[in-house]
Design an enzyme around this catalytic site. Structure first.
Site, short mmCIF file in Angstrom:
data_model
loop_
_atom_site.label_atom_id
_atom_site.label_comp_id
_atom_site.label_asym_id
_atom_site.label_seq_id
_atom_site.Cartn_x
_atom_site.Cartn_y
_atom_site.Cartn_z
N HIS A 26 -89.02 -6.86 -152.10
CA HIS A 26 -90.23 -7.51 -152.62
C HIS A 26 -90.85 -8.41 -151.56
O HIS A 26 -92.07 -8.36 -151.32
CB HIS A 26 -89.89 -8.32 -153.87
N GLU A 27 -90.02 -9.21 -150.91
CA GLU A 27 -90.54 -10.13 -149.89
C GLU A 27 -91.02 -9.37 -148.65
O GLU A 27 -91.97 -9.80 -147.99
CB GLU A 27 -89.47 -11.16 -149.52
N HIS A 30 -94.54 -8.47 -148.99
CA HIS A 30 -95.51 -9.51 -148.59
C HIS A 30 -95.56 -9.65 -147.07
O HIS A 30 -96.64 -9.76 -146.47
CB HIS A 30 -95.10 -10.86 -149.18
#
Length: 434
Positions: A26-27, A30
């Site tokens: 998920h990170e 980003h």
């Protein structure tokens, strides 16, 4: 130590590791576009709290923290300077408590920003680039969910109910009392009266050919307490039997939140795995997306139930769980002696897929500090700037998300309280499989 505790621990660890990997990816969702768009990323961490390990690669520090129930990417310049301030210089105070929060946040934001970093600050990105960076995390979770659903349905298959009888109920018990044993006051189930047995394959109902469990279920429910002629095969021999179905309170097939009085026979189906195609995967994920959105909408109501469960009330099977609760359920699945290895892999993988689907959709809620709040700010910036161009007015510039920090702190506090409650209840009154 016996095999069952080891299997329980294995299931819990596999699920928690899967969640940790999902968080890490998920990170990355980003960080990767942020770096591609030229923004300066100074930190990438999985977890919160004390740093257990870290290393620096170029301008970014990568690491793991003590509590792996989250993560973060530090992108410089998420907040724009206060209007009227010189670039890189932020006023240290202002009147008003809420306004002061924004100014304090700006001060912290720019404390380590060097003059040469100014062109690479996040707030300077085009609105669509900001939206892509902030949507990258939730999109990764949705992709993980799709990949896991596909891995299960294309290889193992979907668990499908057949018209072959797996179990015959001894008595008729309303769905609200499911799980209890039969008593002398309970009426005998019609299937028991008719002499149906596990292994029988039901082929017709009241003269109509039956080809699926769904058809049979709807035919039984529509029959009420009328006589039913049931055709079935036993050991290759076709047989028929006539029995009155009874009326019983059961969960609605069309609305799981409703109960209705319907016809009841008292047979359970044999489940088999049938391999599916990508269309089935997409359709199933679409249906689960709708169900997940509804679950998110009912979260406040469900949290009331969970809070009551903290004080001894019965814990509903459909109440939300923390990672602690989810890992306990995964442990029960893998340690169960009633399931095969295929069943265990199937169930735990679908759990992890469903959790990723939930995390992805939940993060799209347009409220700070969730990713959806930043996405909403970027989209509003695009709309506002586009409208200014159409009217040939000066471009207003970046949306100042710092003005929404009080909302972010309030939402963050609510999420923290919810998390604490869920972890506590998952320890003292967990959801258990039946």
């Amino acid at each position: 130590m016996s095999a069952t505790p080891w299997l329980y621990a294995l299931g819990a660890v596999v699920l928690l590791l899967g969640l940790a990997v999902s968080i890490a990816l998920h990170e990355v969702g980003h960080m990767y576009p942020a770096k591609k768009f030229g923004a300066k990323v100074t930190q990438y961490f999985v977890g919160f709290g004390r740093t257990l390990w870290s290393t620096r690669r170029g301008e970014t520090e990568y690491g793991i923290k003590a509590f792996p129930l989250g993560g973060f990417v530090k992108i410089q310049g998420m907040l724009p300077p206060n209007p009227g301030d010189e670039p890189g210089v932020v006023r240290k105070s202002n009147t008003g408590m809420l306004t002061q929060l924004a100014f304090d946040a700006r001060s912290a934001e720019y404390e380590h920003v060097a003059p040469e970093d100014e062109p690479r600050l996040f707030y300077r990105l085009a609105w669509w680039k900001k939206a892509i960076v902030m949507a990258g995390g939730p999109v990764v979770n949705l992709v993980i969910a799709f990949v896991l659903f596909a891995a299960v349905f294309l290889t193992i298959g979907a668990s499908t109910a057949t018209t072959t009888v797996d179990s015959v109920s001894d008595c008729a018990i309303p769905s609200s009392e499911a799980g209890r044993t039969c008593t002398d006051e309970d009426p005998v189930a019609p299937a028991k009266q008719a002499g149906l047995e596990p292994g029988d394959t039901i082929t017709s109902f009241n003269g109509d050919e039956i080809s699926s469990w769904d058809e049979l279920t709807r035919a039984i429910r529509a029959n009420g307490d009328a006589p039913a002629t049931i055709g079935y095969e036993r050991d290759g021999t076709a047989q028929t039997v006539t029995v009155n179905t009874s009326v019983l309170a059961r969960t609605s097939l069309d609305d799981p939140d409703k109960t209705e009085n319907v016809g009841f026979l008292g047979v359970g189906p044999t489940q088999v795995y049938e391999r599916q195609d990508l269309l089935f995967v997409a359709s199933t994920m679409g249906d689960m997306t709708v169900q997940t959105v509804k679950a998110i909408g009912s979260l406040p109501e469900k949290m009331v139930e969970v809070t009551k469960a903290a004080f001894g009330a019965e814990r509903g099977q459909d109440t939300p769980m923390s990672p602690v609760g989810a890992s306990r359920v995964a442990g029960e699945i893998t340690s169960s002696e009633l399931t095969t290895v295929t069943d265990k892999v199937y169930s735990v993988t679908l759990m992890l897929a469903s959790l990723n689907l939930f995390v992805g959709l939940f993060n799209l809620i347009p409220l700070l500090p969730l990713d959806g709040g930043h996405i909403a700010g970027a989209l509003w910036e695009g709309i506002r700037n586009g409208w200014a161009r159409l009217r040939r007015r000066p471009i207003p510039g970046p949306v100042d998300v710092a003005t929404m920090l009080p909302v972010a702190y309030a939402v963050g506090a609510v999420l923290l309280v919810m998390g604490v409650i869920l972890v506590y209840v998952d320890i003292v009154n967990p959801v258990r499989l039946t």
